[in-house]
Design an enzyme around this catalytic site. Structure first.
Site, PDB file in Angstrom:
ATOM      1  N   GLY A  14      -6.124  -1.057 -22.667  1.00 18.63           N
ATOM      2  CA  GLY A  14      -6.623   0.088 -23.435  1.00 18.63           C
ATOM      3  C   GLY A  14      -8.130   0.171 -23.302  1.00 18.63           C
ATOM      4  O   GLY A  14      -8.784  -0.816 -22.977  1.00 18.63           O
ATOM      5  N   GLY A  78      -0.796  -0.937 -16.370  1.00 21.71           N
ATOM      6  CA  GLY A  78       0.109  -1.305 -15.277  1.00 21.71           C
ATOM      7  C   GLY A  78      -0.115  -2.724 -14.791  1.00 21.71           C
ATOM      8  O   GLY A  78      -1.247  -3.172 -14.642  1.00 21.71           O
ATOM      9  N   THR A 138     -11.865  -5.772 -26.116  1.00 20.81           N
ATOM     10  CA  THR A 138     -10.854  -5.253 -27.041  1.00 20.81           C
ATOM     11  C   THR A 138     -11.484  -4.921 -28.373  1.00 20.81           C
ATOM     12  O   THR A 138     -12.358  -5.654 -28.852  1.00 20.81           O
ATOM     13  CB  THR A 138      -9.701  -6.239 -27.289  1.00 20.81           C
ATOM     14  OG1 THR A 138      -8.845  -5.687 -28.292  1.00 20.81           O
ATOM     15  CG2 THR A 138     -10.158  -7.608 -27.746  1.00 20.81           C
ATOM     16  N   ASP A 140      -9.790  -5.143 -30.915  1.00 15.49           N
ATOM     17  CA  ASP A 140      -9.057  -6.008 -31.862  1.00 15.49           C
ATOM     18  C   ASP A 140      -9.771  -7.339 -32.135  1.00 15.49           C
ATOM     19  O   ASP A 140      -9.445  -8.016 -33.102  1.00 15.49           O
ATOM     20  CB  ASP A 140      -7.655  -6.322 -31.314  1.00 15.49           C
ATOM     21  CG  ASP A 140      -6.863  -5.066 -30.999  1.00 15.49           C
ATOM     22  OD1 ASP A 140      -7.155  -4.023 -31.603  1.00 15.49           O
ATOM     23  OD2 ASP A 140      -5.964  -5.129 -30.139  1.00 15.49           O
ATOM     24  N   GLY A 183      -5.672  -3.179 -34.638  1.00 14.91           N
ATOM     25  CA  GLY A 183      -5.964  -4.610 -34.595  1.00 14.91           C
ATOM     26  C   GLY A 183      -4.830  -5.449 -34.069  1.00 14.91           C
ATOM     27  O   GLY A 183      -4.934  -6.666 -33.964  1.00 14.91           O
ATOM     28  N   ARG A 184      -3.702  -4.783 -33.804  1.00 11.00           N
ATOM     29  CA  ARG A 184      -2.505  -5.483 -33.323  1.00 11.00           C
ATOM     30  C   ARG A 184      -2.102  -6.629 -34.252  1.00 11.00           C
ATOM     31  O   ARG A 184      -1.977  -6.392 -35.433  1.00 11.00           O
ATOM     32  CB  ARG A 184      -2.720  -5.970 -31.894  1.00 11.00           C
ATOM     33  CG  ARG A 184      -1.624  -5.443 -30.982  1.00 11.00           C
ATOM     34  CD  ARG A 184      -1.765  -6.019 -29.624  1.00 11.00           C
ATOM     35  NE  ARG A 184      -2.148  -4.990 -28.680  1.00 11.00           N
ATOM     36  CZ  ARG A 184      -1.323  -4.046 -28.257  1.00 11.00           C
ATOM     37  NH1 ARG A 184      -0.091  -3.996 -28.674  1.00 11.00           N
ATOM     38  NH2 ARG A 184      -1.741  -3.156 -27.405  1.00 11.00           N
ATOM     39  N   GLN A 286     -10.637   5.048 -33.593  1.00 11.53           N
ATOM     40  CA  GLN A 286     -11.378   3.772 -33.609  1.00 11.53           C
ATOM     41  C   GLN A 286     -11.770   3.322 -32.211  1.00 11.53           C
ATOM     42  O   GLN A 286     -12.605   2.449 -32.040  1.00 11.53           O
ATOM     43  CB  GLN A 286     -10.509   2.670 -34.239  1.00 11.53           C
ATOM     44  CG  GLN A 286     -10.244   2.889 -35.706  1.00 11.53           C
ATOM     45  CD  GLN A 286      -9.005   2.125 -36.182  1.00 11.53           C
ATOM     46  OE1 GLN A 286      -9.121   1.047 -36.721  1.00 11.53           O
ATOM     47  NE2 GLN A 286      -7.829   2.692 -35.978  1.00 11.53           N
TER      48      GLN A 286
HETATM   49  O1  F6P Z   1      -5.461  -3.299 -28.235  1.00  7.11           O
HETATM   50  C1  F6P Z   1      -6.144  -2.168 -28.649  1.00  7.11           C
HETATM   51  C2  F6P Z   1      -5.229  -1.246 -29.410  1.00  7.11           C
HETATM   52  O2  F6P Z   1      -5.996  -0.128 -29.819  1.00  7.11           O
HETATM   53  C3  F6P Z   1      -4.514  -1.884 -30.621  1.00  7.11           C
HETATM   54  O3  F6P Z   1      -5.358  -2.012 -31.724  1.00  7.11           O
HETATM   55  C4  F6P Z   1      -3.373  -0.934 -30.803  1.00  7.11           C
HETATM   56  O4  F6P Z   1      -2.268  -1.560 -31.394  1.00  7.11           O
HETATM   57  C5  F6P Z   1      -3.037  -0.524 -29.387  1.00  7.11           C
HETATM   58  O5  F6P Z   1      -4.181  -0.787 -28.589  1.00  7.11           O
HETATM   59  C6  F6P Z   1      -2.646   0.926 -29.251  1.00  7.11           C
HETATM   60  O6  F6P Z   1      -2.211   1.112 -27.962  1.00  7.11           O
HETATM   61  P1  F6P Z   1      -2.000   2.524 -27.277  1.00  7.11           P
HETATM   62  O7  F6P Z   1      -3.346   3.055 -26.901  1.00  7.11           O
HETATM   63  O8  F6P Z   1      -1.155   2.214 -26.095  1.00  7.11           O
HETATM   64  O9  F6P Z   1      -1.333   3.402 -28.286  1.00  7.11           O
END
Ligand code: F6P
Length: 360
Positions: A14, A78, A138, A140, A183-184, A286
């Site tokens: 991400g 990927g 990240t 997170d 924040g996972r 965020q």
């Molecule tokens: O790892 C960064 C993050 O923004 C997490 O906080 C969140 O759970 C995830 O990626 C969201 O992923 P996506 O952009 O695939 O929806």
């Protein structure tokens, strides 16, 4: 030993504010050391499909320091070891192609900027003889071995600003407002933004919560006259004895998507307190936008250090922040793990001492 003449740089996973600041630092530092930088587009796709790369000079990175996103196409998730090709062909292993392309392009090393997933892939390539230096990214802040990741400060700054805004409207309506943050599986964003925004309850994955305890604290606020409350919930928080809230389960080539806990907490708190409640999900806001000055500086230090390590032929490592220094950590020691908020983290105790409830 031959000199380092040409290196590649890619961004994976991400996005996070500060990616472009790292790219800029890598390009400028390498250029000044007489090393050519090849920007690989769309993460490892740039090493799978020909023509998805370009030379980057200082001219190409001028003005990108403050930009969110990445100038290297997309940061898709990927994985070349399990690459989704088409519905008929399914998943294929493209790792050999990546190694071949790396050599064909005359690259001497690779800077891989990414989160845990991307760094784990990078380590596998390093083990196959592709010299790699990783850069942790990240929002997170959950990567092991580094005190800070760039992107985290920007996410916390945004969430804090949002909480400030929600405070005034919560107070004006005497409501409870529940704010769900990203924040996972770690509560870093919730804890830091919650404390900085003056939240009354902070729910994080590291401390399974009991909503009765949260409601008791909020009712208490009512009694002494603060008739509104702010509850910050990490997307990975879950109740004692309960489960994670998922928007989508994991499937071939895709990680699970967390979300929805804010709405659940909101509904339950309405019943438990009898007060009007509202839920807000901050989501991808965020991750977007310009990096804070802290993240720009950290990203710049990471990019510069990555090139320094490559010039010293120190591979299979990740640059890391160990204040006041930027150091190198072996990729093998940091991947496949999650850095969660430790129980003895001082900010947890400070918040509790202020009267913030974690629902425990
Ligand atoms: O790892 C960064 C993050 O923004 C997490 O906080 C969140 O759970 C995830 O990626 C969201 O992923 P996506 O952009 O695939 O929806």
């Amino acid at each position: 030993m031959a000199d380092i003449k040409r290196i590649g740089v890619l961004t994976g996973g991400g996005d996070a504010p500060g990616l472009n600041a790292v790219i800029r630092a890598v390009v400028k530092t390498a250029y000044n050391a007489g090393v050519e930088v090849i920007g690989l587009e769309d993460s490892f796709d740039g090493l799978i499909e020909p023509g998805r790369s370009r030379t980057l000079t200082p001219r190409d990175v001028t003005g990108i320091l403050r930009l969110g996103g990445t100038v290297l196409g997309t940061t898709n998730r990927g994985n070349p070891f399990a690459y989704p090709v088409s519905t008929s062909e399914g998943i294929r292993d493209y790792s050999e192609r990546v190694v071949e392309m790396f050599h064909k392009m005359g690259l001497d090393a690779l800077v891989v900027i990414g989160g845990d997933g991307t760094l784990a892939i990078a380590q596998q390539f390093n083990d196959r003889g592709v010299p790699i230096v990783g850069v942790p990214k990240t929002i997170d802040n959950d990567i092991v071995g580094t005190t800070n990741c760039f992107g985290f400060d920007s996410a916390v700054a945004f969430a804090t600003d949002a909480i400030d805004r929600l405070h005034t409207t919560a107070e004006a309506h005497r409501r409870i407002i529940v704010v769900e943050v990203m924040g996972r599986y770690a509560g870093w964003i919730a804890l830091h933004a919650g404390v900085a925004g003056g939240a009354d309850a902070i729910l994080i994955p590291e401390i399974p919560f009991d909503l009765e305890a949260v409601a008791a604290r909020l009712r208490d606020r009512d009694r002494w006259g603060a008739r509104f409350s702010i509850v910050v919930v990490a997307e990975g928080a879950f109740p004692k004895g309960g489960k994670l809230s998922l928007l989508q389960a994991a499937s071939d080539g895709h990680v699970e998507r967390l979300g929805g806990i804010g709405a659940r907490v909101c509904e339950a708190l309405a019943t438990l307190t009898g007060k009007e409640t509202r839920a807000v999900v901050l989501g991808h806001l965020q991750r977007g936008g310009a990096p804070t000055s802290f993240d720009r500086t950290l990203a710049t230090r990471f990019g510069g250090k990555a090139v320094e390590l490559i010039l010293n032929r120190q591979f299979g490592v990740m640059v890391a922040s160990a204040p006041p220094d930027i150091v190198a950590r072996p990729l093998s020691e940091v991947t496949g793990k999650t850095k969660t908020v430790p129980p003895d983290y001082d900010l947890l105790h400070t918040a509790k001492a202020l009267g913030v409830t974690f629902g425990d």
